[in-house]
Structures are given as C-alpha cells and as structure tokens.
Design a protein around this motif. Structure first.
Motif, PDB file in Angstrom:
ATOM      1  N   MET A  39      34.616  35.349  39.915  1.00 47.33           N
ATOM      2  CA  MET A  39      35.782  35.849  40.647  1.00 47.33           C
ATOM      3  C   MET A  39      35.994  35.071  41.949  1.00 47.33           C
ATOM      4  O   MET A  39      37.132  34.738  42.304  1.00 47.33           O
ATOM      5  CB  MET A  39      35.624  37.349  40.934  1.00 47.33           C
ATOM      6  CG  MET A  39      35.578  38.210  39.677  1.00 47.33           C
ATOM      7  SD  MET A  39      37.003  38.010  38.589  1.00 47.33           S
ATOM      8  CE  MET A  39      38.297  38.655  39.611  1.00 47.33           C
ATOM      9  N   GLU A  46      37.503  31.725  41.161  1.00 47.91           N
ATOM     10  CA  GLU A  46      38.925  31.831  40.819  1.00 47.91           C
ATOM     11  C   GLU A  46      39.780  32.124  42.057  1.00 47.91           C
ATOM     12  O   GLU A  46      40.878  31.580  42.198  1.00 47.91           O
ATOM     13  CB  GLU A  46      39.129  32.898  39.744  1.00 47.91           C
ATOM     14  CG  GLU A  46      40.524  32.959  39.197  1.00 47.91           C
ATOM     15  CD  GLU A  46      41.022  31.674  38.538  1.00 47.91           C
ATOM     16  OE1 GLU A  46      42.258  31.505  38.437  1.00 47.91           O
ATOM     17  OE2 GLU A  46      40.202  30.831  38.133  1.00 47.91           O
ATOM     18  N   LEU A  47      39.288  32.950  42.960  1.00 50.71           N
ATOM     19  CA  LEU A  47      40.020  33.188  44.213  1.00 50.71           C
ATOM     20  C   LEU A  47      40.166  31.886  44.996  1.00 50.71           C
ATOM     21  O   LEU A  47      41.240  31.586  45.533  1.00 50.71           O
ATOM     22  CB  LEU A  47      39.275  34.202  45.088  1.00 50.71           C
ATOM     23  CG  LEU A  47      39.683  35.650  45.009  1.00 50.71           C
ATOM     24  CD1 LEU A  47      38.815  36.490  45.943  1.00 50.71           C
ATOM     25  CD2 LEU A  47      41.144  35.864  45.293  1.00 50.71           C
ATOM     26  N   GLN A 100      42.823  29.772  43.374  1.00 45.59           N
ATOM     27  CA  GLN A 100      44.171  30.281  43.624  1.00 45.59           C
ATOM     28  C   GLN A 100      44.653  29.974  45.044  1.00 45.59           C
ATOM     29  O   GLN A 100      45.838  29.739  45.252  1.00 45.59           O
ATOM     30  CB  GLN A 100      44.223  31.804  43.405  1.00 45.59           C
ATOM     31  CG  GLN A 100      44.074  32.224  41.970  1.00 45.59           C
ATOM     32  CD  GLN A 100      45.311  31.956  41.146  1.00 45.59           C
ATOM     33  OE1 GLN A 100      46.427  31.968  41.641  1.00 45.59           O
ATOM     34  NE2 GLN A 100      45.113  31.680  39.871  1.00 45.59           N
ATOM     35  N   SER A 141      41.774  36.626  34.801  1.00 39.20           N
ATOM     36  CA  SER A 141      43.135  36.463  35.308  1.00 39.20           C
ATOM     37  C   SER A 141      43.732  37.807  35.721  1.00 39.20           C
ATOM     38  O   SER A 141      44.370  37.919  36.778  1.00 39.20           O
ATOM     39  CB  SER A 141      44.005  35.802  34.242  1.00 39.20           C
ATOM     40  OG  SER A 141      45.337  35.703  34.680  1.00 39.20           O
ATOM     41  N   GLN A 174      42.133  40.472  36.705  1.00 38.75           N
ATOM     42  CA  GLN A 174      41.458  40.913  37.925  1.00 38.75           C
ATOM     43  C   GLN A 174      41.994  40.164  39.156  1.00 38.75           C
ATOM     44  O   GLN A 174      42.246  40.766  40.192  1.00 38.75           O
ATOM     45  CB  GLN A 174      39.948  40.711  37.810  1.00 38.75           C
ATOM     46  CG  GLN A 174      39.273  41.642  36.841  1.00 38.75           C
ATOM     47  CD  GLN A 174      39.270  43.067  37.337  1.00 38.75           C
ATOM     48  OE1 GLN A 174      38.821  43.348  38.439  1.00 38.75           O
ATOM     49  NE2 GLN A 174      39.776  43.977  36.532  1.00 38.75           N
ATOM     50  N   ILE A 175      42.159  38.863  39.013  1.00 34.65           N
ATOM     51  CA  ILE A 175      42.643  38.048  40.132  1.00 34.65           C
ATOM     52  C   ILE A 175      44.055  38.464  40.526  1.00 34.65           C
ATOM     53  O   ILE A 175      44.384  38.526  41.714  1.00 34.65           O
ATOM     54  CB  ILE A 175      42.567  36.540  39.782  1.00 34.65           C
ATOM     55  CG1 ILE A 175      41.108  36.093  39.732  1.00 34.65           C
ATOM     56  CG2 ILE A 175      43.361  35.690  40.763  1.00 34.65           C
ATOM     57  CD1 ILE A 175      40.345  36.201  41.048  1.00 34.65           C
TER      58      ILE A 175
END
Length: 159
Positions: A47, A50-51, A54, A136, A138-139
């Motif tokens: 996570m 991915e953050l 982004q 995705s 969750q993000i």
C-alpha cells in the motif's frame, strides 16, 4: 520517491515540491501469529508503494518503521516521534503513517501527524488480477484522504 540513492538525487533537485513523508509502520513478532504479522507488514508495504506511485513528486516513502509487537506502545510512539522531529526540522511539512496494526489506533492521539489504518487484506492466495484490483480499490479510498489533508493543512497555514 523512495528511499533509494537514485531517487534521492531527484528529490534534491525538486525538494521544494516534496513536502510529505510516508512511513509504513511494520510490526515484527517471532513468537505468536508470525504469519499474520508478516502478512500485515507485506500488505502495508504494498500500500505504501502504491501511495508513493500515485503521488510521485509530492511524497517520499521512507523505509519501514519496524518494531517488535512486544515493545511497549509508548516506547514505539516515542521512537516514532524522534523520526517526526528529524523530518519536520529538515523541511518535511506532512508525515503520514500507514499501518494495519490496530495497536496504533489506540495511540493515534499521541502521534504528531496523520495515521492511516487499513485492515490487512490477505493477498497471498489471490490471483494477480484480483490482487491488483483489490490494492487499487484500497488506494482509491486513500487518495481523497491525502488530498484533503494537504488542502486542510494549507488552509490552516493561510489563516
């Protein structure tokens, strides 16, 4: 940006734009619930990655803040506060802690900045496509939380 030499070069060239640190909080336990603890840390690192992806150019992802589950919570908070002080004294405006360890929720009011708590989703046995979709989803829930934090914090500074 991540805590890697090649990315730190980029950070040094554009540090006026990078104002947020993401710090994954990752527990370690070798005694009980080992697999669950490992899954928790693995999920949070995915996570955090991915953050960072982004919000590349606005955030820097620091190495995980690892701690023993047996370590007293107040000791963990105190150590984490040292990280916070170091970062904010050197220009970081926002620090976001991300974890699946519920213990941190009980200490959230002792932290100097934002805690994002997510329940662990066991990704281990998911097929790749479903895993990507789950992360995705969750993000997508975290993106507005992050942008609201920046908007609210900048609004407070202008008052």
């Amino acid at each position: 940006m991540k805590w890697q030499a090649i990315e730190i070069d980029t950070y040094l060239q554009a540090k006026e734009y990078v104002d947020t640190a993401i710090i994954p909080l990752v527990p370690i336990s070798w005694e009980k619930e080992v697999k669950g603890t490992v899954a928790m840390g693995e999920f949070i690192m995915i996570m955090a990655d991915e953050l960072e992806r982004q919000f590349r150019g606005r955030v820097i992802q620091f190495p995980a803040f690892s701690y023993l589950k047996s370590e007293p919570l107040d000791d963990r908070v105190q150590r984490l506060e040292c990280w916070y002080q170091e970062l904010t004294e050197h220009g970081v405006k926002h620090v976001v802690y991300i974890t699946s360890d519920h213990d941190w929720k009980t200490a959230e009011n002792k932290l100097s900045d934002m805690l994002l708590w997510l329940p662990t989703i066991p990704l281990e046995h998911m097929d790749h496509q479903y895993k990507v979709q789950t992360v995705s989803d969750q993000i997508k829930q975290l993106l507005p939380i992050m942008t609201n934090k920046w908007q609210n914090d900048s609004g407070l500074q202008n008052d």
